[in-house]
Design a protein around this motif. Structure first.
Motif, mmCIF file in Angstrom:
data_model
loop_
_atom_site.group_PDB
_atom_site.id
_atom_site.type_symbol
_atom_site.label_atom_id
_atom_site.label_comp_id
_atom_site.label_asym_id
_atom_site.label_seq_id
_atom_site.Cartn_x
_atom_site.Cartn_y
_atom_site.Cartn_z
ATOM 1 N N GLY A 1 118.186 2.264 7.402
ATOM 2 C CA GLY A 1 118.135 1.521 8.655
ATOM 3 C C GLY A 1 116.845 0.809 8.964
ATOM 4 O O GLY A 1 116.634 0.357 10.096
ATOM 5 N N LEU A 2 115.949 0.659 7.999
ATOM 6 C CA LEU A 2 114.691 -0.054 8.221
ATOM 7 C C LEU A 2 114.886 -1.563 8.091
ATOM 8 O O LEU A 2 115.669 -2.027 7.257
ATOM 9 N N ARG A 3 114.164 -2.306 8.898
ATOM 10 C CA ARG A 3 114.077 -3.741 8.696
ATOM 11 C C ARG A 3 113.109 -3.988 7.550
ATOM 12 O O ARG A 3 112.020 -3.410 7.507
ATOM 13 N N VAL A 4 113.500 -4.861 6.620
ATOM 14 C CA VAL A 4 112.670 -5.153 5.451
ATOM 15 C C VAL A 4 112.247 -6.618 5.504
ATOM 16 O O VAL A 4 113.096 -7.517 5.490
ATOM 17 N N GLU A 5 110.940 -6.849 5.602
ATOM 18 C CA GLU A 5 110.419 -8.210 5.560
ATOM 19 C C GLU A 5 109.647 -8.419 4.260
ATOM 20 O O GLU A 5 108.897 -7.534 3.826
ATOM 21 N N ALA A 6 109.874 -9.570 3.643
ATOM 22 C CA ALA A 6 109.191 -9.910 2.394
ATOM 23 C C ALA A 6 107.782 -10.392 2.714
ATOM 24 O O ALA A 6 107.596 -11.425 3.369
#
Length: 617
Positions: A100-105
């Motif tokens: 459930g984590l938001r993943v940003e590049a």
């Protein structure tokens, strides 16, 4: 392993509506990329401590940490050779979204394109600068290497270098279900740079032939260089949004003073302009403060600097100095200070320094979950997982044996090629939507090199995807593709032992669904159309590769067709009145360079279909 599974299940069941809103973020560096398992363990730790956002390093030491077509076209390499054929970003997305984590590049190195500590044998500056030495940032003396960091930088005003960075960002935006793109080091190494031939020539062109000042701190010269970076930031922001307007575009600038604009004065990094002109969605302003009083000064200055401080999220180093490390109590006091000043959360630099602190945070400051303020509360709650131990939903046929090789949450299973050996995975799909479908792979030298996973979509169409279970790099969750599924319990995946060679076995373990937010808004597949695989499309484009002329066809009526390049720029656009199933010819300009383009077609409903087209002359 059981604890890891329970954490994931609890995250799936927790109602998003009960969560507070606060950014709780950190940066995941390449020190955690040794294996998929290492990435998974780190994501578990962050989720268990109620973090909600992780910035994953995808541009580091002159290499992309994903399988990049853009980089390959320039250098002949797809990723950092350290990781061979692995795709670090894909692995991080799977493991981050699983919990459930938001993943940003995170483009950690920004305009940095080489580091002396990571040069391949025979390399001079780094892969991209060895191909394009004229892109290299240079001092007045002619020196290129920054001695303070041992970095080689790209010339910030050079449009070719800028376009290269934009191509990497838009490639990720187009191909990966990331939640955002975070830019970093969008600045100068110091005021001494800006004297490469291109920048000097551009300055002369805009100043009636006059050379740039020799003093790096000349006010007008500083402003001119900073404005070029601002123009770049506007272009990269617009380019990313053109590909995927849902993506959050952030930046990690710096602030090292309480009464002066240090980012601009030291690095020509005018992040105030980005915020005030809506060319960034939010900023994680980095600072190194050894006391709360110093930190207070930094973040107060940052808040007062911009028109909209809700876009500012203070971030701080856990180890702000060579001999200074914040205590757990100080860490919490910094978080509380930012909150008391009206900031909507913070980011902590960086995950390595948080080791051993997760339990303390989860028992104190982060005792209850929170969602990022700039994302819908349910953004990453649409996911479900069936472990192999769930006999009611991982239904076995034939004979399956318990393996000594561990799986996701316990021992995995295996079977030989006896007829009838199969496993059916029934999953409760949270909502009608596109989903990424993953199968957890347990690899071994005696497994099937083409294990057949059959995925059934909402129309009943089945797609078979084979996975090499002998390949070490496939250990962990492997994506089978993107599929449109209807809400409710249904059989989604079937694994068969068919076609397993004699003397070999097929491994079985968990299956995971994660809603693909990149595809939100895309039309559901028609009943006669198969679901798309990871690299497929709802729109047909042929021939592909194309010499410049190709046709498009869809199974619905179309009202417009357009083509964009890797920077998100429209290179062809035409209104059409095309009946379902009819073909339309696109003629691209012959001056366009070879490479990958995206053709999009608008349906009568207003929704867009898309396909990739390779231009090859």
């Amino acid at each position: 392993m059981k604890k890891r599974f329970l954490t994931a299940v609890l995250a799936l069941l927790l109602p998003a509506a009960t969560m507070a809103q606060e950014l709780r973020a950190t940066w995941l560096t390449r020190t955690k990329y040794s294996s998929r398992a290492a990435i998974a363990q780190q994501m578990d730790s962050l989720a268990s401590a109620n973090f909600n956002t992780v910035y994953v390093n995808v541009w580091s030491r002159g290499y992309p940490l994903f399988q990049s077509t853009s980089f390959f076209q320039q250098t002949g390499l797809r990723t950092d050779p350290t990781y061979a054929d692995r795709d670090i970003l894909a692995e991080a997305i799977a493991e981050g979204h699983r919990v459930g984590l938001r993943v940003e590049a995170w483009f950690e190195y920004g305009f940095v394109a080489g580091w002396t500590g990571n040069l391949a044998p025979g390399a001079v500056r780094g892969p991209i600068l060895d191909v394009h030495p004229d892109w290299t940032a240079t001092k007045l003396s002619g020196q290129q290497l920054d001695p303070a960091s041992n970095f080689y930088w790209m010339a910030q005003s050079n449009p070719a270098a800028q376009n290269f960075l934009i191509s990497l960002a838009t490639e990720i935006s187009r191909r990966y279900d990331v939640d955002g793109i975070q830019l970093d080091r969008i600045r100068y190494a110091s005021l001494d740079y800006g004297y490469d031939p291109f920048t000097v020539g551009l300055y002369r062109q805009e100043h009636n032939g006059a050379a740039p000042p020799t003093a790096g701190n000349d006010a007008a010269w500083m402003r001119w260089r900073a404005d070029k970076i601002n123009a770049f930031h506007a272009r990269v922001y617009d380019s990313i949004k053109a590909v995927n307007p849902r993506l959050i575009v952030s930046n990690a600038p710096s602030q090292y003073g309480s009464s002066t604009y240090t980012a601009y004065n030291q690095y020509l990094q005018d992040w105030k302009w980005w915020v005030d002109n809506n060319k960034v969605d939010n900023v994680q302003v980095q600072s190194y403060a050894s006391t709360q009083a110093v930190y207070d000064g930094y973040i107060t200055y940052a808040k007062n600097l911009v028109n909209d401080p809700t876009k500012v999220y203070p971030s701080f180093a856990v180890s702000p100095g060579s001999s200074v490390v914040l205590t757990n109590q100080q860490l919490v006091s910094y978080l509380d200070l930012a909150r008391s000043k009206g900031f909507l959360g913070s980011a902590i630099w960086f995950v390595d320094d948080l080791a051993g602190r997760f339990r303390y945070l989860s028992r104190t400051r982060f005792a209850t979950p929170a969602t990022a303020p700039f994302a819908p509360a349910d953004w990453r709650t649409f996911r479900t997982l069936v472990p192999i131990t769930d006999a009611a939903n991982a239904v076995r046929s034939g004979t399956w044996l318990t393996s000594n090789n561990p799986g996701y949450s316990g021992p995995s299973l295996y079977a030989d090629n006896t007829a009838g050996n199969a496993l059916d995975y029934f999953l409760t799909v949270p909502a009608d939507a596109w989903y990424e479908v993953y199968a957890y792979q347990v690899v071994s030298s005696n497994r099937n090199a083409a294990a057949p996973f059959q995925v059934t979509d909402a129309t009943g169409a089945a797609t078979t995807v084979t996975v090499d279970q002998t390949r070490v790099g496939n250990a962990g969750f492997v994506k089978l593709g993107d599929f449109y599924l209807r809400a409710g319990r249904q059989r989604v995946v079937r694994l068969s032992a068919d076609n397993t060679p004699a003397g070999r076995f097929v491994s079985a373990d968990a299956v995971l669904l994660v809603r693909n937010r990149r595809l939100d808004g895309r039309a559901a597949p028609l009943s006669t159309r198969k679901s798309r695989k990871a690299t497929g499309s709802q729109l047909q484009a042929f021939p592909n590769p194309s010499p410049g002329t190709f046709s498009v066809r869809a199974e619905t009526a179309l009202t417009a067709v357009r083509v964009t390049d890797q920077l998100g720029r429209v290179v062809f656009e035409q209104p059409v009145r095309l009946a379902a199933g009819a073909a339309y010819t696109v003629q691209l300009r012959t001056a366009l360079p070879t490479g990958q383009y995206v053709v999009q077609a608008r349906q009568a409903s207003g929704q867009w279909l898309s396909a990739n087209v390779q231009l090859s002359r």
